[in-house]
Design an enzyme around this catalytic site. Sequence first.
Site, PDB file in Angstrom:
ATOM      1  CE  LYS A  42      -4.499  -0.876   2.154  1.00 37.40           C
ATOM      2  NZ  LYS A  42      -5.285  -0.646   3.351  1.00 37.40           N
ATOM      3  CB  SER A 129      -7.450   6.787   6.001  1.00 41.03           C
ATOM      4  OG  SER A 129      -7.428   6.470   7.370  1.00 41.03           O
TER       5      SER A 129
HETATM    6  P1  ADP Z   1      -6.889  -0.949   6.802  1.00 39.93           P
HETATM    7  O1  ADP Z   1      -6.097  -0.312   5.701  1.00 39.93           O
HETATM    8  O2  ADP Z   1      -6.219  -2.102   7.458  1.00 39.93           O
HETATM    9  O3  ADP Z   1      -8.337  -1.236   6.483  1.00 39.93           O
HETATM   10  P2  ADP Z   1      -7.601   1.477   8.185  1.00 39.93           P
HETATM   11  O4  ADP Z   1      -6.568   2.358   8.769  1.00 39.93           O
HETATM   12  O5  ADP Z   1      -8.359   1.996   7.022  1.00 39.93           O
HETATM   13  O6  ADP Z   1      -6.858   0.135   7.944  1.00 39.93           O
HETATM   14  O7  ADP Z   1      -8.647   1.071   9.313  1.00 39.93           O
HETATM   15  C1  ADP Z   1      -8.265   0.321  10.440  1.00 39.93           C
HETATM   16  C2  ADP Z   1      -9.477  -0.301  11.050  1.00 39.93           C
HETATM   17  O8  ADP Z   1     -10.354   0.721  11.487  1.00 39.93           O
HETATM   18  C3  ADP Z   1     -10.303  -1.170  10.107  1.00 39.93           C
HETATM   19  O9  ADP Z   1     -10.826  -2.246  10.836  1.00 39.93           O
HETATM   20  C4  ADP Z   1     -11.395  -0.255   9.639  1.00 39.93           C
HETATM   21  O10 ADP Z   1     -12.553  -0.973   9.279  1.00 39.93           O
HETATM   22  C5  ADP Z   1     -11.630   0.562  10.891  1.00 39.93           C
HETATM   23  N1  ADP Z   1     -12.197   1.865  10.600  1.00 39.93           N
HETATM   24  C6  ADP Z   1     -11.804   2.728   9.653  1.00 39.93           C
HETATM   25  N2  ADP Z   1     -12.574   3.835   9.658  1.00 39.93           N
HETATM   26  C7  ADP Z   1     -13.495   3.657  10.639  1.00 39.93           C
HETATM   27  C8  ADP Z   1     -14.610   4.424  11.132  1.00 39.93           C
HETATM   28  N3  ADP Z   1     -14.936   5.584  10.583  1.00 39.93           N
HETATM   29  N4  ADP Z   1     -15.309   3.913  12.158  1.00 39.93           N
HETATM   30  C9  ADP Z   1     -15.003   2.727  12.685  1.00 39.93           C
HETATM   31  N5  ADP Z   1     -13.993   1.932  12.254  1.00 39.93           N
HETATM   32  C10 ADP Z   1     -13.243   2.389  11.251  1.00 39.93           C
END
Ligand code: ADP
Length: 160
Positions: A42, A129
């Site tokens: 990534k 993100s």
């Molecule tokens: P990844 O790239 O491993 O999916 P992220 O940084 O996008 O990692 O997210 C980490 C975790 O947090 C994941 O389980 C994702 O589903 C969760 N997550 C991301 N955004 C939110 C949100 N707005 N509310 C709750 N959980 C979230």
Amino acid sequence: MSRIAVYPGSFDPITVGHVDIITRIAGLFDEVIVLVSQSSQKKALFTAEERKALIEKTLKHIPNMKVDIFEGLTTDYVRQKKAQVIVRGLRAVVDFEYEMTMSSINQKLAPEIETMLVFARPEFYYISSRGVKEVAMNGGALEGLVPPTVVQPLLEKTRK
Ligand code: ADP
């Protein structure tokens, strides 16, 4: 035995959705380790060190939380730390299939480790993100999407 949860993710950057999950699970475990994954696949906006520093600065008021960086299998890290649980957040149905597959793989690799899925609060379910980076790149308001600690660093990164 202390109960330790590992919350892995990219956190590129940490959003208010992540903050909410971490705050909620910190009350359920003796220790929460937020694990910043350094994935070679990534392409991240922030370096792993920068992501770690932003999480630490944002959540310094949570005494039983720490942040670590890891490249490799989450289950290997969890075993190393003698933790019991992997926490993941669940937003919409689209997250479900991916999380179910990941949890099945992890169960195969390490049957003693549980995956705990925590539902996003309705007010945060649309926040990702990727979405906040898109907003930043196009000059939108970041308040309420990322913690105040992240606004300036995100603006600086996306301005370049
Ligand atoms: P990844 O790239 O491993 O999916 P992220 O940084 O996008 O990692 O997210 C980490 C975790 O947090 C994941 O389980 C994702 O589903 C969760 N997550 C991301 N955004 C939110 C949100 N707005 N509310 C709750 N959980 C979230």
